[in-house]
Design an enzyme around this catalytic site. Sequence first.
Site, PDB file in Angstrom:
ATOM      1  N   PRO A 233     -39.256 -18.819  88.974  1.00  0.00           N
ATOM      2  CA  PRO A 233     -38.949 -17.400  89.184  1.00  0.00           C
ATOM      3  C   PRO A 233     -37.707 -17.304  90.076  1.00  0.00           C
ATOM      4  O   PRO A 233     -37.766 -17.569  91.273  1.00  0.00           O
ATOM      5  CB  PRO A 233     -40.207 -16.865  89.890  1.00  0.00           C
ATOM      6  CG  PRO A 233     -40.837 -18.052  90.510  1.00  0.00           C
ATOM      7  CD  PRO A 233     -40.368 -19.288  89.804  1.00  0.00           C
ATOM      8  N   ASP A 409     -35.556 -20.195  94.348  1.00  0.00           N
ATOM      9  CA  ASP A 409     -36.873 -20.250  93.710  1.00  0.00           C
ATOM     10  C   ASP A 409     -37.798 -19.360  94.549  1.00  0.00           C
ATOM     11  O   ASP A 409     -38.122 -19.688  95.690  1.00  0.00           O
ATOM     12  CB  ASP A 409     -37.354 -21.714  93.701  1.00  0.00           C
ATOM     13  CG  ASP A 409     -38.704 -21.889  93.019  1.00  0.00           C
ATOM     14  OD1 ASP A 409     -39.424 -20.887  92.852  1.00  0.00           O
ATOM     15  OD2 ASP A 409     -39.031 -23.043  92.674  1.00  0.00           O
ATOM     16  N   HIS A 410     -38.218 -18.264  93.959  1.00  0.00           N
ATOM     17  CA  HIS A 410     -38.975 -17.266  94.718  1.00  0.00           C
ATOM     18  C   HIS A 410     -40.375 -17.758  95.103  1.00  0.00           C
ATOM     19  O   HIS A 410     -41.045 -17.168  95.934  1.00  0.00           O
ATOM     20  CB  HIS A 410     -39.077 -15.968  93.895  1.00  0.00           C
ATOM     21  CG  HIS A 410     -39.187 -14.732  94.724  1.00  0.00           C
ATOM     22  ND1 HIS A 410     -39.395 -14.752  96.085  1.00  0.00           N
ATOM     23  CD2 HIS A 410     -39.135 -13.416  94.385  1.00  0.00           C
ATOM     24  CE1 HIS A 410     -39.463 -13.516  96.542  1.00  0.00           C
ATOM     25  NE2 HIS A 410     -39.308 -12.686  95.533  1.00  0.00           N
ATOM     26  N   ARG A 411     -40.820 -18.868  94.511  1.00  0.00           N
ATOM     27  CA  ARG A 411     -42.116 -19.423  94.925  1.00  0.00           C
ATOM     28  C   ARG A 411     -41.999 -20.041  96.312  1.00  0.00           C
ATOM     29  O   ARG A 411     -42.993 -20.189  97.022  1.00  0.00           O
ATOM     30  CB  ARG A 411     -42.578 -20.512  93.938  1.00  0.00           C
ATOM     31  CG  ARG A 411     -42.863 -19.997  92.543  1.00  0.00           C
ATOM     32  CD  ARG A 411     -43.078 -21.148  91.589  1.00  0.00           C
ATOM     33  NE  ARG A 411     -41.949 -22.071  91.573  1.00  0.00           N
ATOM     34  CZ  ARG A 411     -41.938 -23.238  90.939  1.00  0.00           C
ATOM     35  NH1 ARG A 411     -42.998 -23.623  90.258  1.00  0.00           N
ATOM     36  NH2 ARG A 411     -40.871 -24.001  90.947  1.00  0.00           N
ATOM     37  N   ILE A 413     -38.970 -19.409  98.514  1.00  0.00           N
ATOM     38  CA  ILE A 413     -38.200 -18.578  99.448  1.00  0.00           C
ATOM     39  C   ILE A 413     -38.441 -17.115  99.111  1.00  0.00           C
ATOM     40  O   ILE A 413     -38.314 -16.707  97.952  1.00  0.00           O
ATOM     41  CB  ILE A 413     -36.696 -18.927  99.331  1.00  0.00           C
ATOM     42  CG1 ILE A 413     -36.479 -20.370  99.818  1.00  0.00           C
ATOM     43  CG2 ILE A 413     -35.824 -17.949 100.115  1.00  0.00           C
ATOM     44  CD1 ILE A 413     -35.257 -21.022  99.265  1.00  0.00           C
TER      45      ILE A 413
END
Length: 437
Positions: A233, A409-411, A413
């Site tokens: 993501p 990577d939104h998982r 950060i």
Amino acid sequence: MTVLIEIKVPDVGNVAEIDVVEVLIQPGDVVALEQTVASLETDKASMDLPSTAQGTVQQVYIKAGDKVSEGSLVATILASSDQTAAPAPAAASPEPVAAPAAVAVVAPAAAPAPAPVAVKPAPAPIAAPAASSHEHAVNIAHASPSVRLFARELGVDVSKIKAGTGRKGRILKDDVKNFVKKVMAEGVANTGAGIPSIPAVDFTPFGETEILKLSKIKRLTGQNLSRVWLNLPLVTYHEEADITDMEAFRNALNAEKAKGEVKITGLMFIIKAMVAAMQQFPSFNSSLSADGESLILKKYFNIGIAVDTPNGLVVPVLRNVNTKSINELAIELAEKSEKARLGKLLPADMQGGCMTISSLGGIGGTAFTPIVNAPEVAILGVTRAKMQPVWNGKEFVPRLMLPLDITYDHRVIDGAEGARFMAVLKQNLGDIRRLLL
Ligand code: CAO
């Protein structure tokens, strides 16, 4: 002499209702001895009902979906009296099979209505556990119990196999295997998450075309980028840094350099400023563990630099950037980007990166959305710096503003952390004395 053989449902062990899954014969068919004439199922087992004679089918009394019981008439077969026989006993029987139930009637060859004779009837081979009642309510595919069992073991719904290659479209074991192969091949061709691939298009009706083979680098990069795009993501955040003072310092340094010495570009300061921000935000220098349960924090600072080459994009890695001077970094990047353009980089030159920078500033641009070089968790994009009027509280002043883009990577950060990281990077570039702190 011909005889008229009656094929009846045998005793399958005190079962009141037996489902007819399929009927494989019709009047006029010539059947062989032991040839399956129907598939039956109880709630415990399924069975192939064999013909007890070789001959021509006179009449069929059942159809798929019927419920029958022991002794129900299945079909009559006109056979010569020496072509009737007692078939083999049950092949595999989860339940004891009781007395077989086929009964024969016999007549002289010329007689229109043959007289009954007794023939030893056939037990039904019980081949496989029955499908669930739901399955045979909706799924009357033409397949023998053993093929159904095989399909169930592979998790294949036989009703999904459109046409079998057996007699009268009967589904064979090979059809099940081919179905599995086809599904697997489609799975590989499709991209992640079951997304269908882009269909092939014939462009020739629209005009002239030319086929250009992709370089190996381009093909591999493409695969990797697609994998990242579909698995991570990604969020991209944009920022601007005032590099007016940094640029003045850089120009002064370059002016001091002798002819032929490697010049310093803004990228060297960006690398240093980014590593300082990574030291403050350790999650930017991490990778997610394969099970997604933990973060692997790296204590070294290796930075990948995307380099544009005639064969495609490659990313040589500058190692231990925190221990190297701006001049050392400039020399190392000049060497590695030259090697990259000549196609002489070794795999080791491109391994071990912690974060990547993709700088398009030498070309232009105002912003873009770079794709993370996984398993890294972030990438910094840089486009062309330009003079802009900036309000200093009293007046507009000309400042050299550098556009920066961070994709993460939104998982790993979250948005606020991404914005804080960029605020620190902006601050470091705005006043590079901070890199001494
Ligand atoms: N703003 C304004 N000018 C810039 C600049 C920026 N952000 N970045 C570079 N420049 C200038 C440099 O100062 C240099 O100017 P001079 O010739 O006057 O000194 C000129 O542009 C060319 O710089 P460069 O590109 O050769 O050097 P670099 O250190 O900035 O970059 C490298 C090196 C290897 C990153 C670059 O050559 C390159 O290959 N970039 C392409 C990367 C790429 O393709 N990324 C896309 C990846 S897709 O995600």
